[in-house]
Scaffold this active site. Structure first.
Site, PDB file in Angstrom:
ATOM      1  CE  LYS A 115      -3.581   2.116   2.951  1.00 41.73           C
ATOM      2  NZ  LYS A 115      -4.362   1.905   4.201  1.00 41.73           N
ATOM      3  CB  SER A 191      -6.950   4.430   3.622  1.00 37.98           C
ATOM      4  OG  SER A 191      -6.192   3.717   4.589  1.00 37.98           O
ATOM      5  CB  SER A 215      -7.813   1.634   6.528  1.00 36.89           C
ATOM      6  OG  SER A 215      -8.258   2.953   6.725  1.00 36.89           O
TER       7      SER A 215
END
Length: 519
Positions: A115, A191, A215
């Protein structure tokens, strides 16, 4: 000369790429029916270990799948050349050297994505989804990235994240929108939406993710996948910081199979130099081995409401109801109960800690560049958070952590009566793109954001592990998960139940139509 089985395995692997390009299939990795339903990274590693597929072939397949679906906008930083160089070196090894390498590194040669948020790989860019960090090249490997490399994973890029992970959607002014693979009008969640997208689309079976308020669990729910947030301290956050967002944020993964999540946690968990919070373990062996044991009869507390009084959408309630039905069928006990919390005190610290954490990240970049960040380099909501962070006091930060610990004490006592907690993941199913973007006024953002994490964020503040498990699909073909939380250090309990649910309410064979995401 390759054996017949190796030729079959190689064709099976490569055909998965053609399937993704032409329709919507996920990787056709394994040969027997059970494994073909799992389609996970563990099976990828086994094929590479056997020599059925080389690391370079595996990487080329993953890259081809990424490039075949550009409108997913999920892989935003592409370190292809670096990964190919490594894959070529791996693929050139003799059978004996390959056997030695795979014995030492169980995921040797498996392609992987990290990520684009607060994780660093030396010589590559991490932007945190922010224009101010565009071109920011890392000078070192994060501890977790180093562990991924030690496990044999070949990192070929980074997945989309909203700016600083500050919203439960994956949209940014730097990279644009990342649509949900199941329905392009809706968000993947955030996220870790880029990570969820690549797994849901079959680009990879597992990808790195992080969770500071939901997230991992929210994108997993929105994309029909498994996502577990570990206990505080289970995985390393260093070397620069020992805790992300004062312990709120934890790293792990989003995966198609429970097996991959358990296996990856085995390979990466544990203290690093400087660690002081190390949770206990509730399994004697590995988490992977614990999947075959199954949990004892569990007493599960279902929360009939949330602490904000937000109405729960019928689809989110349907996911909980299906989880209840499945748990009862497995012999577990369901009780409706929830603890009393000083809600205002506990949740008031969330914005303080996340905003100050973002400010610290920006300050570090300012020091590197030798100048202050400009307002046009940060999105509207984050600029507001940054201005607020400048005024927060040390006392407010201390009280925020104190209130988090108070909530942790209350939940620890609650878990003396119950083995697990069951709630919705969100109060609403996946919203439309644009609803939760950071580039909007505060009032409109806050009105929608509160619906996103009235459940998940609490377990970031208290540090307990929690997971999202696929349970329901809406009439618009959008997945909705159910949310389980466990006592501190009891990831094995979550994995055990997840493995049961994976068998009784399977989700691995459900895949989205990806035709609208092709070039």
């Amino acid at each position: 000369m390759e054996s017949v089985n190796q030729n079959i395995g190689r064709r099976s692997f490569i055909q998965g790429t053609t399937a993704v390009m032409s329709s919507a299939a996920v990787p056709a990795m394994a040969k027997d029916k059970k494994e073909s339903q799992m389609l996970d990274g563990y099976a990828w590693a086994e094929q590479i270990r056997r020599g059925d597929v080389t690391p370079l072939e595996a990487l080329d397949v993953a890259i081809a799948r990424t490039e075949a679906l550009p409108k997913l906008n999920a892989v935003v930083i592409k370190d292809y050349a670096l990964a190919r160089d490594l894959a070529k070196q791996m693929s050139a090894l003799s059978a004996a050297d390959r056997a030695a390498a795979t014995a030492k590194a169980p995921m040797w040669g498996v392609p992987f994505l990290v990520k684009d948020l607060n994780q660093y790989m030396k010589g590559t860019v991490t932007t945190n989804g922010c224009r101010f960090f565009k071109g920011a090249v890392a000078e070192y490997d994060s501890t977790l990235v180093a562990r991924y490399k030690a496990a044999g994973l070949n990192i070929f890029g980074k997945t989309a994240s909203p700016e600083f992970g500050q919203t439960p959607t994956t949209e940014s002014l730097l990279y644009g929108k990342s649509p949900n693979p199941w329905n392009a009008a809706h968000t993947t969640g955030g996220s870790s939406g880029g990570a969820a997208s690549v797994v849901a689309a079959g680009i990879l079976p597992v990808a790195h993710a992080s969770d500071g308020g939901g997230s991992i669990r929210i994108p997993a729910s929105h994309c029909g996948l498994f996502g577990l947030k570990p206990s505080r301290g289970r995985l390393p956050a260093g070397p620069a910081n020992m805790e992300g967002w004062m312990g709120l944020s934890m790293n792990h993964a989003i995966s198609r199979s429970v097996r991959d999540s358990a296996h990856l946690l085995d390979l990466t968990q544990g203290r690093e130099p400087g660690s002081r919070t190390v949770p206990p373990r509730d399994v004697d062996g590995t988490y992977l081995e614990a999947l075959n044991q199954g949990p004892r009869k569990l007493k599960i507390a279902v929360w009939p409401k949330n602490y904000f009084g937000i109405p729960v959408h019928a689809d989110c309630q349907a996911a909980v109801d299906k989880a209840i039905k499945a748990c009862l069928a497995l012999g577990h006990e369901i009780v409706e109960d929830m603890p009393q919390l000083p809600v205002a005190d506990v949740f008031s610290g969330l914005g303080i800690v996340t905003s100050v954490g973002m400010m610290a990240t920006i300050r570090a970049r300012e020091k590197v560049l030798g100048r202050a960040v400009r307002q046009d380099e940060v999105e509207q909501m984050d600029w507001l958070y940054l201005e607020k962070a400048k005024a927060y006091t040390a006392e407010q930060m201390l009280m925020a952590r104190t209130h988090f610990d108070t909530a942790g004490q209350i939940l620890d006592r609650f878990f003396l009566k119950y083995d697990l907690v069951l709630t919705p993941v969100m109060a609403v199913p996946p919203p439309l793109l644009g609803v939760l973007t950071l580039d909007q006024p505060y009032d409109s953002f806050a009105r929608e954001a509160v619906k996103a994490s009235p459940y998940t964020a609490l377990f970031n503040m208290t540090g307990q592990p929690a997971m999202s498990v696929p349970m329901h699909w809406t009439k618009d073909n959008l997945p909705v998960g159910a949310h389980f939380a466990a006592p501190f250090g009891r990831e094995g309990r979550l994995f055990g139940l997840a493995a049961q649910l994976e068998q009784t309410v399977p989700w691995a064979d459900r895949t989205p139509d990806l035709s609208v995401f092709k070039a």
